[in-house]
Write a protein that holds these residues in place. Structure first.
Motif, short mmCIF file in Angstrom:
data_model
loop_
_atom_site.label_atom_id
_atom_site.label_comp_id
_atom_site.label_asym_id
_atom_site.label_seq_id
_atom_site.Cartn_x
_atom_site.Cartn_y
_atom_site.Cartn_z
N MET A 1 0.84 -1.20 0.00
CA MET A 1 0.00 0.00 0.00
C MET A 1 0.87 1.24 0.00
O MET A 1 1.78 1.38 0.78
N PHE A 3 -0.01 4.37 0.44
CA PHE A 3 -0.42 5.51 1.26
C PHE A 3 -0.09 5.24 2.72
O PHE A 3 -0.59 4.31 3.32
N VAL A 142 -7.99 -4.41 -6.07
CA VAL A 142 -9.17 -3.61 -6.34
C VAL A 142 -9.07 -3.03 -7.73
O VAL A 142 -8.43 -2.01 -7.95
N ASP A 146 -11.91 4.59 -9.55
CA ASP A 146 -12.60 5.25 -8.44
C ASP A 146 -13.64 6.23 -8.96
O ASP A 146 -13.36 7.06 -9.81
N ASP B 428 -11.36 7.87 -3.34
CA ASP B 428 -10.68 6.89 -2.49
C ASP B 428 -9.53 7.53 -1.72
O ASP B 428 -9.38 7.31 -0.51
N MET B 432 -8.64 7.53 2.11
CA MET B 432 -7.45 6.81 2.59
C MET B 432 -6.62 7.69 3.52
O MET B 432 -6.19 7.27 4.59
N MET B 437 -6.41 4.66 6.04
CA MET B 437 -6.80 3.31 5.66
C MET B 437 -6.15 2.94 4.33
O MET B 437 -5.75 3.81 3.56
N SER B 438 -6.14 1.64 4.06
CA SER B 438 -5.70 1.15 2.75
C SER B 438 -6.84 1.34 1.76
O SER B 438 -7.99 1.53 2.13
N ARG B 439 -6.48 1.24 0.45
CA ARG B 439 -7.53 1.36 -0.56
C ARG B 439 -8.59 0.27 -0.40
O ARG B 439 -9.78 0.52 -0.54
N GLU B 440 -8.16 -0.94 -0.05
CA GLU B 440 -9.16 -2.00 0.14
C GLU B 440 -10.16 -1.67 1.25
O GLU B 440 -11.35 -1.84 1.10
N GLU B 441 -9.62 -1.20 2.34
CA GLU B 441 -10.52 -0.86 3.44
C GLU B 441 -11.52 0.22 3.03
O GLU B 441 -12.71 0.15 3.32
N ARG B 443 -12.55 0.92 0.00
CA ARG B 443 -13.55 0.37 -0.91
C ARG B 443 -14.63 -0.41 -0.16
O ARG B 443 -15.80 -0.35 -0.51
N ARG B 444 -14.23 -1.13 0.88
CA ARG B 444 -15.24 -1.86 1.65
C ARG B 444 -16.20 -0.88 2.33
O ARG B 444 -17.40 -1.09 2.40
N LEU B 445 -15.65 0.23 2.81
CA LEU B 445 -16.46 1.25 3.47
C LEU B 445 -17.46 1.86 2.50
O LEU B 445 -18.62 2.11 2.83
N LYS B 446 -16.98 2.08 1.27
CA LYS B 446 -17.86 2.71 0.28
C LYS B 446 -18.92 1.74 -0.24
O LYS B 446 -20.06 2.15 -0.49
#
Lengths: 462, 462, 462
Positions: A1, A3, A142, A146, B428, B432, B437-441, B443-446
């Motif tokens: 990651m 970020f 992913v 976006d 995203d 982030m 958070m990571s991008r995966e996290e 995306r799950r949130l969204k």
């Protein structure tokens, strides 16, 4: 990651002592100045919002909160002039790579960008997510581009409006700090609760590591108090993710540093916005398609221009329809060296003047002819001029520049001198009797200034 | 004469002791909680309507007044949450053959009928008296059919609006009690006096035999104080008739029992209303032709429906134009077993939630993230959620149903999870950085919830 | 120079002692009546504008200020009824050749001229200076005709409106004093500051030689406090001219005597105005072309007329579009000898009644049936009837005439007796049950008066 920003314990978050002082001393003196200044207050007025203004102040912000990548400065709204005008004001400094976290407020507002450039996002429920950002290089599994709602560029000279309750965020993708001043219209009918300014942050930990800050902008984010399981349920995520949202131990405050460039930026991107906006024909009337910003600094679009005097640009509800909805407008004034703006009153609005450059002298009079302000003003100061009060501005050697926020989407002034002067509107003989003057004197009074409202320095003197 | 109801001295009129208690203890503590809870109140705020809400309550009515054929229950408006939202609330129970006497209020209101059926009359000055009731069987020498203004049927699930100052009456012609909840918008611009709720009764003796009742609905009728001769003159009747109008010794209170059926009822009568309304073409824009009610309980007309989640019906100014004038709207929510409504805030309105069935848990957060409400709610409770505060609702085993009154005719919510989530509206990378958070996290949130706003119980758990 | 009025030290400028007394005694009792009258005031109400009105007063002005050529009388707005309605009232007496100096106020207002005739000028920034006055005979070297903004004739029976912040002046060119009553709507949204009435004078020295006067209209003119050099600069005149503008030692007060006729008057001049107004087609929607006045005293234009009862004329926003903008309207009532106006309530406005002639009896009831006013009224008195309160008026031997200022541009009343009576709007059986009456009694109540709202004296008595 890719970020990697984490909680940065070295971020300097401190509160200028002044703020605490103000908070501590006010309660004990709460009644005193009130009673001293209105000794013959009739009974009924104690129920009322009452504004017997004796003295205005041109003030710098009274409170500041440092965050990781910027500063938030607040003009505390307990001062009489803010209370009476029903407004609050905040100055944001966002450093390069700084992100002002997404938040909404309880009152509509307008922001003027005094310097810098960045991008801003606005989130209106139900508006289409028509923007696509390039895929991050480290996106792993992913695979989807976006999608999100509208973002637009903001830069020096822009006026940006926002309805109450609509969330926005700002990111500095430039090389210099973004400095902006925001005027919140708390007494606007769109705010139904009270005259306190409230910021609702969707992320982070606005108060950072501090115990206290200016209450208007400090506190936790809106998720903080909710039950972990309830939020996990609502988002269908695990409670660890929820705890990240809450930002409990985040010390960065409400302006955070983004370690690498936000990849939402593409060079052609401002044009795309224009185009997309035009495509949304069916929604023309909704917030989704309304423009949120307009530049007020272009001399070529000035409403008033006088060669050695200066210029005025205005943005009102006709030029930026969003302002119609917000019931606010903005005036940008530039006075050249030693020039002067016509004495005038604001017919239908309060005028909140923020000095953006230079120095000058301002006098303000109330209804009984008494001056309630008579001082030198300089860059960074803010002054509230109540509706109907009379104001004169004169630049010093370096000129004087300001932006005036007005609490009416079609704010009107009534000039007292110059081409549209109220004095010119009256018959000679009315003026001759009123001022006990000869006709010649009256004519000089009416026609001594042929300019519209920005007057060049006098060449002849008396 | 067939109609024989007389003053019924056996009518049970009593006041729950709680009411008096509240009235008695408030003055002495009036200043105390105010000072305790806002220790650092800046000076200016003492002039202002100020709402630093620390705790909301889901409350049953605090006061009740029994009348001959029903009960009036009042949420006393001295509570902070009612004061701050500028609203008052009343629950009426009208027993079969009960008549809620004609009255008007100083504020516009909306009523939701939670059970029962009856008829309602509305009296707008200048509207035609186009309704004819069948002639009473015992009409003796009065040979003319009765003419009067519009009456309409009301029943479970109906939302009924009323402007300030417009008189209405309600009669229960069904077999079960009519139970309804009324929300009065005291801070509405149509009410020009103050934030006290005032009922003006055109008949009867609202306070009945009691010395005191909830001040909002007790007292004498509006004729009571006038000079007998003046009224006799005004109506061209004898003073005895005038004394009957005054209802001086009437012990029945403001809901009276009608001994025989009111003969205004005819079975085909609802259709007639429709037809007559249509005929009034020239007055289309006036209150005379506007519909005063609409049903909000029809699942087939739901605005939002989720299979195992629930549904939302709304009635706003577009659906019932009267509400545009009143600047009010209504939301009806039904959450199935263990389902949950998206966390959200009300963008442009206060939301006053009345629980109509079931139980659940509600959390409400203010701007600094602190919860101001965190409790189980149940049928009969009312909760004020101020504009911009964040709210989450989750049903328990039996589900949860409510009606929310909103102080805007086009009330909008901003969901924080689900298909229209504010979180989805952001790029995203902004999320982030904001949530670390990571991008995966992110995306799950969204995308963790694809439903609109009524979420079914989770199947998988974390 | 022909025009010779100078500071007249003999002008009688005195303040009726009552005013000072009121100012002096209020502070010490400020809290007392408040506490005494609302012993069980719930806590929340102390934040609020709260109007638990127990007693209204029909009052003459409480304060008067004599000027050189007239008198200004003020109903001090600290009385509860004015505070609660959010209004203030002033009576002006302008003697022949008197000039009420140009001024603007912080609230929109309507004026009713009870006697006399004169001319009025209105100054709206940006409106064309389309009027030309004849050149004064003594104009010496100034060879240009005088140009100025609109002037119009005003006379007995005229209703004149004005927006907040728009300057006006009035000159009496007739043989008798002009007497007028002005109602200021301080709680109007066009006034953004507070509920204090403020007059801003563009000339003269309103407070004259007095230390104090009613604060609403006394003080210096708006130029008084400004720096001489700054003003000289603004007008491009010498500082001596500026000192004349300031009127420092002017003892004439705000109504001055003009020694010779103002030469703006020409006989055909009223028609010219009409014509010019029509020419301004492009500005139809602006204040520049809107008419500011309309006569309300013409019996042939009465809205209601009853042979032995009386008549009502109204001017609302439909008849005088300026009133739509001001959100105000006016009702003119004439009751003949012993006649009576229907009991009624004002649905959507406060009604501020000024008695212009005759005597009568008025009763006013609040929501709990208690009378808050029950007294004889006479010429010159002013009474505030709050929205929704019930009022009855009955003339005595000489009849009763009034003008009612209403705080809504489409004010509506709901009559309780007569042809449009709320009682008639209800079915017989509802009334029979409500009042415990027979059908015959109810029918008499409904149809006892066939007139609209002005009822002739009864011939038969009971």
């Amino acid at each position: 990651m890719a970020f990697t920003t984490t909680n940065n314990n070295n971020a300097i978050l401190f509160l200028v002592p002044l703020c605490l002082l103000v908070f501590l001393i006010t309660p004990s003196f709460a009644q005193l100045p009130f009673l001293q200044r209105r000794p013959q207050q009739p009974r009924g007025q104690q129920w009322q919002h009452d504004c017997d203004i004796q003295q205005l102040q041109a003030a710098e912000p009274t409170c500041r909160l440092r965050a990781e990548a910027g500063v938030i400065e607040v003009w505390e709204s307990n001062s009489e002039q803010f209370r009476c005008a029903g407004v609050a004001a905040v100055r944001y400094v966002i450093e390069p790579k700084g992100l002002l976290l997404p938040s909404y407020t309880n009152a509509p507002y307008v922001t003027y960008v005094t310097q810098g450039r960045g991008i801003q996002g606005v989130i209106v429920p139900g508006c289409p997510e028509t923007f696509e950002s390039p895929l991050g290089s480290a996106t792993s599994r992913v695979g989807q581009r976006d999608q999100h709602q509208r973002v637009f560029r903001v830069q020096e000279g822009d006026v940006i409006g926002s309805p109450a309750g609509v969330a926005q965020w700002t990111y500095n993708d430039g090389d210099a700090p973004i400095v902006s001043v925001t005027l919140l219209d708390l007494s606007n009918p769109h705010n139904q609760l009270d005259l306190n300014f409230r910021s609702f942050y969707l992320a982070g930990n606005p108060q950072g590591g501090q115990e206290r800050g200016p209450k208007e902008v400090a506190g936790k984010n809106i998720f903080n108090g909710f039950d972990d399981d309830l939020l996990a349920d609502a988002y269908n995520v695990d409670t660890e993710t929820v705890r990240s949202m809450k930002g409990e131990n985040d010390e960065r405050g409400s302006i955070i540093r983004v370690e690498r460039d936000l990849e939402i930026l593409s060079p052609e991107w401002d044009d795309i916005e224009e185009e997309r906006t035009r495509r949304l024909n069916g929604l023309e009337q909704t917030l989704c398609s309304l423009s949120f910003k307009q530049n007020i600094d272009q001399p070529s679009l000035a409403d008033v221009f006088t060669k050695h005097g200066g210029r005025i640009n205005t943005i009102n509800g006709r030029k930026l329809p969003l302002l119609q909805y917000l019931q606010l407008s903005v005036e940008r004034g530039v006075l050249y060296k030693n020039a002067l703006m016509t004495p005038h009153w604001n017919i239908n609005a309060h005028s909140i003047i923020y000095i953006t450059r230079g120095t000058g002298r301002i006098q303000v009079a109330r209804e009984n002819g008494r001056l309630v302000f008579d001082d030198r003003v300089q860059e960074g100061q803010l002054l509230v001029v109540p509706q109907n009060f009379v104001v004169v501005k004169k630049a010093e050697q370096e000129g004087l520049e300001w932006v005036s926020f007005k609490t009416n989407d079609n704010a009107m002034i009534s000039p007292l001198a110059g081409k549209l002067s109220a004095i010119r509107g009256m018959p000679d003989e009315v003026l001759m009797s009123s001022y006990d003057m000869s006709r010649e004197e009256v004519r000089r009074l009416k026609y001594g200034r042929e300019e519209l409202s920005m007057f060049s320095p006098r060449t002849r003197s008396f």
